[in-house]
Structures are given as structure tokens and as C-alpha cells.
Scaffold this active site. Structure first.
Site, PDB file in Angstrom:
ATOM      1  N   LYS A 166       4.599  -9.336  11.010  1.00 57.15           N
ATOM      2  CA  LYS A 166       3.853  -9.410   9.748  1.00 57.15           C
ATOM      3  C   LYS A 166       4.240 -10.660   8.945  1.00 57.15           C
ATOM      4  O   LYS A 166       5.402 -10.868   8.619  1.00 57.15           O
ATOM      5  CB  LYS A 166       4.130  -8.144   8.936  1.00 57.15           C
ATOM      6  CG  LYS A 166       3.295  -8.035   7.675  1.00 57.15           C
ATOM      7  CD  LYS A 166       3.128  -6.576   7.271  1.00 57.15           C
ATOM      8  CE  LYS A 166       2.661  -6.435   5.849  1.00 57.15           C
ATOM      9  NZ  LYS A 166       2.291  -5.070   5.500  1.00 57.15           N
TER      10      LYS A 166
ATOM     11  N   ARG B 224       0.846  -1.204   0.000  1.00 58.36           N
ATOM     12  CA  ARG B 224       0.000   0.000   0.000  1.00 58.36           C
ATOM     13  C   ARG B 224       0.876   1.247   0.000  1.00 58.36           C
ATOM     14  O   ARG B 224       2.024   1.203   0.403  1.00 58.36           O
ATOM     15  CB  ARG B 224      -0.873   0.013   1.250  1.00 58.36           C
ATOM     16  CG  ARG B 224      -1.838  -1.136   1.300  1.00 58.36           C
ATOM     17  CD  ARG B 224      -3.045  -0.838   2.142  1.00 58.36           C
ATOM     18  NE  ARG B 224      -2.748  -0.254   3.438  1.00 58.36           N
ATOM     19  CZ  ARG B 224      -3.581   0.561   4.065  1.00 58.36           C
ATOM     20  NH1 ARG B 224      -4.731   0.904   3.521  1.00 58.36           N
ATOM     21  NH2 ARG B 224      -3.268   1.042   5.257  1.00 58.36           N
TER      22      ARG B 224
ATOM     23  N   ARG C 273      -1.818   1.678  14.160  1.00 59.23           N
ATOM     24  CA  ARG C 273      -0.640   1.263  14.930  1.00 59.23           C
ATOM     25  C   ARG C 273      -1.022   1.113  16.404  1.00 59.23           C
ATOM     26  O   ARG C 273      -1.909   1.828  16.894  1.00 59.23           O
ATOM     27  CB  ARG C 273       0.473   2.313  14.855  1.00 59.23           C
ATOM     28  CG  ARG C 273       0.993   2.568  13.441  1.00 59.23           C
ATOM     29  CD  ARG C 273       1.943   1.450  12.979  1.00 59.23           C
ATOM     30  NE  ARG C 273       2.441   1.700  11.636  1.00 59.23           N
ATOM     31  CZ  ARG C 273       1.833   1.312  10.506  1.00 59.23           C
ATOM     32  NH1 ARG C 273       0.701   0.643  10.553  1.00 59.23           N
ATOM     33  NH2 ARG C 273       2.367   1.561   9.344  1.00 59.23           N
TER      34      ARG C 273
HETATM   35  P1  ATP Z   1      -0.350  -0.160   6.859  1.00 56.08           P
HETATM   36  O1  ATP Z   1      -0.936  -0.255   8.220  1.00 56.08           O
HETATM   37  O2  ATP Z   1      -0.393   1.213   6.292  1.00 56.08           O
HETATM   38  O3  ATP Z   1      -0.857  -1.204   5.923  1.00 56.08           O
HETATM   39  P2  ATP Z   1       2.321  -1.421   6.708  1.00 56.08           P
HETATM   40  O4  ATP Z   1       3.599  -0.954   7.320  1.00 56.08           O
HETATM   41  O5  ATP Z   1       1.913  -2.825   6.944  1.00 56.08           O
HETATM   42  O6  ATP Z   1       1.210  -0.391   7.133  1.00 56.08           O
HETATM   43  P3  ATP Z   1       2.002  -1.796   3.901  1.00 56.08           P
HETATM   44  O7  ATP Z   1       2.067  -0.794   2.818  1.00 56.08           O
HETATM   45  O8  ATP Z   1       0.711  -2.511   4.154  1.00 56.08           O
HETATM   46  O9  ATP Z   1       2.493  -1.101   5.221  1.00 56.08           O
HETATM   47  O10 ATP Z   1       3.090  -2.914   3.620  1.00 56.08           O
HETATM   48  C1  ATP Z   1       4.355  -2.596   3.133  1.00 56.08           C
HETATM   49  C2  ATP Z   1       5.371  -2.652   4.289  1.00 56.08           C
HETATM   50  O11 ATP Z   1       5.502  -4.019   4.680  1.00 56.08           O
HETATM   51  C3  ATP Z   1       6.756  -2.209   3.896  1.00 56.08           C
HETATM   52  O12 ATP Z   1       6.940  -0.842   4.101  1.00 56.08           O
HETATM   53  C4  ATP Z   1       7.651  -3.058   4.821  1.00 56.08           C
HETATM   54  O13 ATP Z   1       7.820  -2.445   6.086  1.00 56.08           O
HETATM   55  C5  ATP Z   1       6.830  -4.297   5.035  1.00 56.08           C
HETATM   56  N1  ATP Z   1       7.283  -5.419   4.179  1.00 56.08           N
HETATM   57  C6  ATP Z   1       7.814  -5.397   2.945  1.00 56.08           C
HETATM   58  N2  ATP Z   1       8.091  -6.624   2.497  1.00 56.08           N
HETATM   59  C7  ATP Z   1       7.702  -7.462   3.476  1.00 56.08           C
HETATM   60  C8  ATP Z   1       7.731  -8.858   3.621  1.00 56.08           C
HETATM   61  N3  ATP Z   1       8.169  -9.675   2.669  1.00 56.08           N
HETATM   62  N4  ATP Z   1       7.248  -9.354   4.781  1.00 56.08           N
HETATM   63  C9  ATP Z   1       6.785  -8.566   5.777  1.00 56.08           C
HETATM   64  N5  ATP Z   1       6.732  -7.240   5.695  1.00 56.08           N
HETATM   65  C10 ATP Z   1       7.186  -6.688   4.549  1.00 56.08           C
HETATM   66  C1  BTN Z   2       0.902  -4.721   1.922  1.00 50.15           C
HETATM   67  O1  BTN Z   2       1.090  -5.271   3.002  1.00 50.15           O
HETATM   68  O2  BTN Z   2       0.926  -3.493   1.765  1.00 50.15           O
HETATM   69  C2  BTN Z   2       0.509  -5.531   0.731  1.00 50.15           C
HETATM   70  C3  BTN Z   2       1.625  -6.330   0.130  1.00 50.15           C
HETATM   71  C4  BTN Z   2       1.132  -7.077  -1.090  1.00 50.15           C
HETATM   72  C5  BTN Z   2       2.233  -7.788  -1.804  1.00 50.15           C
HETATM   73  C6  BTN Z   2       1.698  -8.629  -2.919  1.00 50.15           C
HETATM   74  S1  BTN Z   2       2.927  -9.753  -3.569  1.00 50.15           S
HETATM   75  C7  BTN Z   2       1.850 -10.164  -4.882  1.00 50.15           C
HETATM   76  C8  BTN Z   2       1.208  -8.856  -5.339  1.00 50.15           C
HETATM   77  N1  BTN Z   2       2.074  -8.175  -6.285  1.00 50.15           N
HETATM   78  C9  BTN Z   2       2.522  -7.013  -5.788  1.00 50.15           C
HETATM   79  O3  BTN Z   2       3.285  -6.226  -6.371  1.00 50.15           O
HETATM   80  N2  BTN Z   2       2.020  -6.810  -4.546  1.00 50.15           N
HETATM   81  C10 BTN Z   2       1.162  -7.898  -4.134  1.00 50.15           C
END
Ligand code: ATP
Ligand code: BTN
Length: 324
Positions: A188, A123, A322
């Protein structure tokens, strides 16, 4: 990335998948290329996150056994009533982008998976770290006749479907974080990114992207928050093909149900999995922060916060939650 290099690297991995040593010379002879070319392909595969080591006099070997994704094995875990198209790609920028580019040419349930993503996204344009063969990177297409207004709470229904699929694989103790994350042991495990296209008031196309960590390299540096993978949650490593099959089955069932009945059939389950139920939390909305006690979700999937002013529901993809 040229198609022929992709093909060579795919074949190279099929050979290395047996987890024994192969010399550069033997690999070159089998694949009809030089030792130097093999060495370059190995460098590219390592840069994609594969743990390959080389030992003088022995050659190359994978640090971990590699079980690659196979469309026919994944389909074997779908029941026959699911005539779902499943595409397995090797390395791609983003599986969501791949399906976006195919918009209009695919049916409901059409799924693509990749072994690695070079521009996996989350996101708010954040990066999803996507090393080779370490996770599931999966996107599914679904058209909603009811348009945008029919999509409220979709990521919550998808979260419940992912937990159900993981439960079937023996993984328990999972929790959901509003609106799009799956957590285990407070870290996560998976994320959902839903991207929607279409005109206001008419049918819209949703691409439902899921990234689910299976066995990430232990020394991974790039993830900016606590993370976990399935290898830390289960004694036996879960086969990605089995998991992908179960996930696609749960998703197609849940998306059909969501299309017909909306969020209602998922609300109770979601509330039971809520990581922030009755916890002190803050909602981050742009520059603003609102603090209170998390009181779950309402019938439309909005997050409910209790403050001194009472209960209030907040909608919208821009909100991040959060703990405080
Ligand atoms: P929100 O509450 O806004 O969704 P979020 O920190 O979970 O917050 P997202 O945009 O949902 O943000 O997810 C992307 C974030 O997840 C990245 O900024 C990184 O911190 C984390 N991330 C990226 N790759 C992975 C992964 N493979 N496994 C776990 N976390 C990851
Ligand atoms: C998040 O936590 O913000 C969402 C992460 C979503 C990742 C998946 S991996 C398969 C698909 N292709 C992408 O580029 N993003 C989603």
C-alpha cells in the site's frame, strides 16, 4: 498543543532543515528560549516521527534533509486557471477534520495539507500513520449539487487522478485496489478517505482525504500491513511541493469532470489499473465473506465478482476486498 509551541517548533525545524548540527545553546539563543526548552521541543518533534539525533559537543541534526511544504511553491505548480485556496498546516489532528470544521466557509478545491497528523484516519475508523514531513496528508473540499446519489464511484475517479499525478512525476507501475487504495509492488502506497455531509436529496459536501507515503521512517512499526513509499520507487526523491501541486491540479480537473460526466470517463483507466483483475478474491461484508474471481468494476463503480452463480456487482462502503 499551544499555538506558541507550534510556532517555536516550526521555527526550530526551519533552522534544522539545513541538515547541519546546531547546539542547544545556539538554538535557544536564536529562538529566545532555554536549552531545556529546546530539548523538550526536540522530544515532541521526535514523537511526531521526525528522525533527529544529538551528538555530544555538536548538538542536534536531522537524519535526513527536510524539505517542508510551502503553499506558494505548491501553487506555482497549479496552472493560472486554478484559483484554488491552498493552506499548509504544521501539526493537526486530521486534515479531513480540519476541513470538516470549516464546512460552509470554503469553495470547491479548497485544499489543506499538514506536515503531520496526530489522529490521521482511514476507513472504518482505522488509523492512518502520519509521521512528520514523511508523506502527503492532503484534504480537498468539493460540493456536489447532485447530492449523495451523484457520488457513486467518486473514490475510483480520485484513485485514477492520483495515479495520473504520480505518472507525471515519473512514478509508474501503480495499481488500484477497490475502492480506495493505491498500490505499488503489491504494497500500500496511498489511501483515500472520502467523508460526506449534507441532507439527503440536496447538495452535499465531500471532503476528499489522501494519504500518500513519500519517505516514511524505515523503522516504522505501527502499520499493520505491507506498505511502500515513493523513496523505494524512484531513484531521485520526489519533491513534495511539486507532487502536491500536480495532485491538486489533477484532482480539481477530475472532480470537475466527475461532476459533469460521472464515472464514465474514468472506468476504462480504472479497469487497466485494477490490482485484482481476474484474480481469486474475497469480499468481506461485516461478518460475511463472498469468494470469487474479480472482474473489475461496472459502470456505476460497483465491484464485479464472478462466482458459480455468474457475475454479480457489489456496492457499498462497508465492503473490503482481499486476495485469496
Ligand atoms: P480496506 O480494503 O477495508 O480499505 P485497508 O486495510 O486498506 O482495507 P483502510 O481503512 O483503507 O484499510 O486503511 C487503513 C489501514 O491502512 C490501517 O489499518 C493500516 O493497516 C494501513 N495504514 C495505516 N497507515 C498507513 C500508511 N501510512 N501507509 C500504508 N498503510 C497504512
Ligand atoms: C485509507 O486507506 O483508509 C484512507 C487513508 C486516508 C488518509 C488521509 S491522510 C489525509 C486525510 N486526513 C485523514 O485523517 N485521513 C486522510
Amino acid at each position: 498543543m499551544s499555538k506558541s509551541s507550534e510556532l517555536v517548533r516550526g521555527n526550530l525545524l526551519k533552522i534544522l532543515a539545513d541538515n547541519s548540527f546546531h547546539s542547544g545553546e545556539a538554538l535557544g539563543a536564536t529562538l529566545g528560549i532555554s536549552r531545556a526548552a529546546i530539548s523538550n521541543h526536540i522530544k515532541v518533534l521526535s514523537s511526531l516521527g521526525l528522525d533527529i539525533f544529538s551528538v555530544t559537543g555538536k548538538g542536534y541534526s536531522l537524519a535526513q534533509p527536510l524539505s517542508l511544504l510551502r503553499a506558494n511553491e505548491i501553487k506555482a505548480h497549479l496552472s493560472t486557471s486554478h484559483a484554488i485556496e491552498v493552506e499548509v498546516l504544521n501539526v493537526i489532528d486530521s486534515t479531513n477534520q480540519y476541513l470538516k470544521d470549516k464546512s460552509g466557509q470554503v469553495n470547491n478545491g479548497h485544499t489543506c495539507l499538514a506536515e503531520a497528523q496526530t489522529a490521521g484516519r482511514g476507513r472504518h475508523g482505522r488509523k492512518w500513520v502520519s509521521p512528520y514531513a514523511a508523506s502527503l496528508y492532503l484534504s480537498m473540499h468539493w460540493s456536489f449539487a447532485g447530492g449523495y446519489s451523484a457520488l457513486g464511484g467518486l473514490s475510483l475517479a480520485v484513485g485514477v487522478a492520483i495515479v495520473d499525478a504520480l505518472n507525471q512525476c515519473g512514478v509508474h507501475g501503480l495499481q488500484l485496489k477497490w475502492p480506495n487504495d493505491i498500490y505499488a509492488q503489491g504494497k500500500k502506497l496511498a489511501g483515500i478517505l472520502i467523508e460526506v455531509e449534507g441532507q439527503i436529496g440536496s447538495e452535499c459536501q465531500a471532503i476528499i482525504g489522501i494519504g500518500l507515503n513519500v519517505a516514511l521512517p524505515k523503522d516504522i512499526q505501527e502499520i499493520g500491513q505491507p506498505w511502500i513509499d515513493l523513496s523505494q520507487l524512484s531513484d531521485t526523491l520526489i519533491d513534495r511541493n511539486v507532487l502536491a501541486g500536480k495532485l491538486i491540479r489533477e484532482l480539481t480537473n477530475s472532480l470537475s469532470l466527475f461532476e459533469n460526466s460521472g464515472l464514465e470517463p474514468f472506468v476504462k483507466k480504472w479497469r487497466n489499473l485494477d490490482i485484482y483483475a481476474n484474480q481469486a478474491i474475497k469480499l468481506i461484508v461485516g461478518q460475511n465473506t463472498i469468494s470469487g474471481i474479480g472482474r473489475g468494476i461496472d459502470a456505476a463503480g460497483a465491484i464485479v465478482l464472478e462466482t458459480e452463480q455468474g457475475l454479480k456487482a457489489y456496492h457499498g462502503g462497508e465492503i473490503s476486498v482481499r486476495a485469496i
